[in-house]
Every structure is written in structure tokens, then in C-alpha cells.
Design an enzyme around this catalytic site. Structure first.
Site, PDB file in Angstrom:
ATOM      1  CB  CYS A 111      13.110 -48.184  24.516  1.00 14.16           C
ATOM      2  SG  CYS A 111      11.266 -48.076  24.120  1.00 14.16           S
ATOM      3  CB  THR A 164       7.547 -36.074  -7.086  1.00  8.77           C
ATOM      4  OG1 THR A 164       8.544 -35.596  -6.350  1.00  8.77           O
ATOM      5  CG2 THR A 164       8.154 -36.671  -8.307  1.00  8.77           C
ATOM      6  CG  HIS A 185       9.640 -39.658   2.299  1.00 12.50           C
ATOM      7  ND1 HIS A 185       9.381 -38.587   1.563  1.00 12.50           N
ATOM      8  CD2 HIS A 185      11.001 -39.943   1.851  1.00 12.50           C
ATOM      9  CE1 HIS A 185      10.629 -38.384   0.715  1.00 12.50           C
ATOM     10  NE2 HIS A 185      11.452 -38.824   1.041  1.00 12.50           N
ATOM     11  CG  ASN A 220       2.664 -39.077  -1.909  1.00 17.29           C
ATOM     12  OD1 ASN A 220       3.360 -38.337  -1.806  1.00 17.29           O
ATOM     13  ND2 ASN A 220       1.608 -39.495  -2.951  1.00 17.29           N
ATOM     14  CB  ILE A 221       3.249 -40.051   5.054  1.00 13.98           C
ATOM     15  CG1 ILE A 221       2.601 -38.434   5.191  1.00 13.98           C
ATOM     16  CG2 ILE A 221       4.865 -40.125   4.932  1.00 13.98           C
ATOM     17  CD1 ILE A 221       3.098 -38.090   6.305  1.00 13.98           C
ATOM     18  CG  ASP A 222      -1.453 -40.141   0.555  1.00 11.63           C
ATOM     19  OD1 ASP A 222      -1.083 -39.258   0.040  1.00 11.63           O
ATOM     20  OD2 ASP A 222      -1.209 -41.499   0.306  1.00 11.63           O
ATOM     21  CB  CYS A 252      11.577 -46.468  27.999  1.00 15.39           C
ATOM     22  SG  CYS A 252      11.258 -44.987  26.866  1.00 15.39           S
TER      23      CYS A 252
END
Ligand code: APR
Length: 326
Positions: free
Chosen positions: A149, A261, A138, A121-123, A173
Site C-alpha cells: 500500500c 567510493t 540510497h 551510505n545508509i548509516d 493493509c
């Protein structure tokens, strides 16, 4: 607990519940492998359920994606970053409260038996629940990087862009990129002027083709310096920390708990095959998996299952942080 389990699935699960309780009461080095299913009770949709993010993207049809997973595909992002940035605010961690599952992982850590939480999870709700030994397989929105860059910055730098649905370009950049674009424009103008004059001179003689100055086309990396949150997109490798941790942990783990999951995305889904077969695996999920065979499957709502297991074990799941309403 059997009521919780049976309500969902008419499966004889009593013996497995007793096995799960016995394993949890003696395990000393538990790996928890978690997915989006442990955050659905916080109001964050999972991905592949009928009400999940992919079904929503498909139904909305707003982003003209061939496949909803394109939203998180690195090649598609490079082509159409505006699509992700018009959507990202919907999944940006905001004031969500950790679920009983997140807090149960914290409970394991407080009891000194959590070897590591591998979360897909990205929470960042594990960290919000106070879990320190969590590996975000993840990635997350907490940092962001320029695709050109590679400069890494705090995720807060791009938060205003995400909230206002604009593409963030790398300030570092940008000058170089602007200079390249200017050089290309000048080169093309020069070529146009030259071919115009060639056109006039055509009447008199053929120009020497070798005079072509193709070799001084200005360098253009093609990367416009877009900043992307450090969440792992399809087509990107996981951070090497994942392999390093798994290589170490597989020698120490004595119980694997998989929760919330579908185990559909490698390489995280392959963790089960990297753990010695002697290590028991408990699968806690709303729906069964058919492509792997965990030793114990407890099917039902994960929050209810971990709460009932804790009751049987005499453990008490800590309240939500800062007294937030659960
Ligand atoms: N209790 C238990 N299980 C639940 C609950 C719940 N309350 N809610 C949902 N689930 C289950 C669903 O039945 C499903 O099997 O959680 C699982 C979530 O599966 P996915 O939606 O596929 O999410 P996940 O496995 O985390 O996806 C892995 O795929 O798209 C990529 O990068 C993304 O990290 C994600 C990866």
C-alpha cells in the site's frame, strides 16, 4: 601529507596535494560525493573491499545467495524477505561515531562552502556529525514503507522486527490481505466441492464447461504487504530528489570532492559525467579507479588525508559530537 600519501602508494603526489590545497582554499560551492570508505574507520565495513560486506557474505555462505548483492536486490527481497530480515541487524545504524571524514564535511558546511553532500551510505553518520545539507542517494533506515500500500512510516516501527530478525507486515493493509487470502481459500474450496460433485455427476452427463466460474477468482495483488526500510535496493529507482538536486547543483558547483567510493554503482557513479568538465575533481580513496579520470587522485586513508589537508589549510576538524571518543 606526502608522508601519508606515499606510505600507501609510491606515487609522486606532491604537486597534486598542492593543487588540492589550492582548490580547497578558493572553492565556494563544493559537492562532496561520498561512499562506504568514509565509514570504515567507524567499524562499518564497506562493500567491495577484500574485507567488505560482500566478501563477508560470500565467505560466510550462510544465506545461500548466488551473488552477495542479492541481499540488496528488490526481486530477491520480494521472494525471500526472511533472508534480508535475518541479516539487517548487522547493518542497522547503532552507536557508531562519525569519522574525521564525516566531520570534515561538516567543517565545509560550517565554512559555508558545502553545496551538497551526496552520500551513498545508509548509516546516517553525516547527519550525526551535524551535516544538514546531505542527500542520502540510497536512502536510509530512518523511514520504511509497505511494498503493497506504499504507506510510509518512521523506521523505528520496524526496528524491533529487525533486531528480532522477523518480517514486519503492514498493519494497514493486513486486514485487506487477510480478506483476500480468505476469499481465495473459499474460492478454492468451492471449486474443489464443485469438481467433486462433477465427478459424481460424470456418470450421467458432461457438465457444461462454460459454467466454469473462472471470472470470479478473487483479486489477489500478490504483494503480502511486507514493510521494507527505505534503502534503495538494486532494481529500484532512486528518489527523484537525486535528479532534481543534481540538475540544480551542476550549474553552481565549483569543486567536486569524491571520497571513499569505488564509483561502481550508477546513477551516483555517473555524477562525474553530469558535472561540467571545467569543474575540477579531487578523488580521495584507498584504491585507485580506472574507469574514470578525476583531475587529482589522493590515494590513502581518507581520514588521514582530510586531516592533513585541513592542517595545510589551517582548518580544524570539529571533534566528534557529544564528546564521543573518536
Ligand atoms: N579511506 C579511503 N578509502 C577507503 C577506506 C578508507 N579508510 N576504506 C575503504 N575505502 C575505499 C575502498 O578502497 C573502496 O574503493 O572505499 C571504497 C568503497 O567502495 P565500495 O565498497 O564499493 O562502496 P561504495 O562505493 O560506497 O558502494 C556504492 O554499492 O552495494 C552498493 O548501495 C551500496 O551504496 C553502496 C554502493
Amino acid at each position: 601529507l606526502s608522508r601519508v600519501l606515499r606510505r600507501r602508494e609510491k606515487l609522486p603526489q606532491e604537486n597534486t596535494v598542492d593543487d588540492a590545497v589550492r582548490l580547497l582554499s578558493t572553492a565556494k560551492r563544493i559537492i562532496v560525493l561520498s561512499g562506504a570508505g568514509i565509514s570504515t574507520s567507524c567499524g562499518i565495513p564497506d562493500f567491495r573491499s577484500s574485507t567488505g560486506l560482500y566478501a563477508q557474505l560470500q565467505a560466510e555462505g550462510k544465506y545461500e545467495l548466488d551473488d552477495p548483492q542479492q541481499m540488496f536486490d528488490i526481486s530477491y527481497f520480494r521472494e525471500h524477505p526472511e533472508v534480508f530480515y535475518s541479516f539487517a541487524k548487522q547493518i542497522y545504524p547503532s552507536n557508531f561515531v562519525p569519522s574525521p571524514c564525516h566531520r570534515w564535511i561538516k567543517l565545509l558546511e560550517d565554512r559555508g562552502v558545502l553545496l551538497r553532500n551526496y552520500t551513498q551510505n545508509i548509516d546516517t553518520l553525516e547527519s550525526l556529525a551535524g551535516v544538514t545539507n546531505v542527500l542520502q542517494c540510497h536512502g536510509s533506515f530512518s523511514t520504511a514503507s509497505c511494498l503493497r500500500c506504499k504507506d510510509r512510516m518512521p523506521g523505528s516501527v520496524i526496528e524491533p522486527y529487525i533486531m528480532s530478525q522477523r518480517i514486519p507486515y503492514c498493519p494497514k493493509c493486513r486486514p485487506q490481505r487477510d480478506a483476500e487470502i480468505a476469499a481465495i481459500k473459499a474460492y478454492r474450496a468451492q471449486r474443489r466441492a464443485k469438481s467433486k460433485s462433477k465427478g459424481k455427476a460424470k456418470a450421467t452427463w458432461d457438465d457444461d464447461e462454460t459454467e466454469d466460474d473462472d471470472d470470479d477468482i478473487p483479486e489477489w495483488s500478490g504483494e503480502p504487504g511486507i514493510i521494507k526500510p527505505d534503502i534503495t535496493f538494486f532494481g529500484q529507482a532512486l528518489d527523484s530528489e537525486f535528479d532534481e538536486c543534481l540538475f540544480r547543483d551542476r550549474e553552481q558547483v565549483d569543486l567536486l570532492v569524491i571520497m571513499g567510493t569505488s564509483l561502481k554503482v550508477a546513477p551516483v557513479s555517473e555524477v562525474l559525467s553530469h558535472i561540467p568538465h571545467s569543474v575540477p575533481q579531487i578523488f580521495i580513496n584507498l584504491t585507485p579507479v580506472t574507469h574514470v579520470k578525476p583531475d587529482i587522485c589522493l590515494l590513502g586513508d581518507a581520514d588521514s588525508i582530510v586531516t592533513a589537508l585541513s592542517d595545510r589549510l589551517g582548518w580544524s576538524i570539529p571533534p566528534p559530537p557529544h564528546g564521543d571518543a573518536a
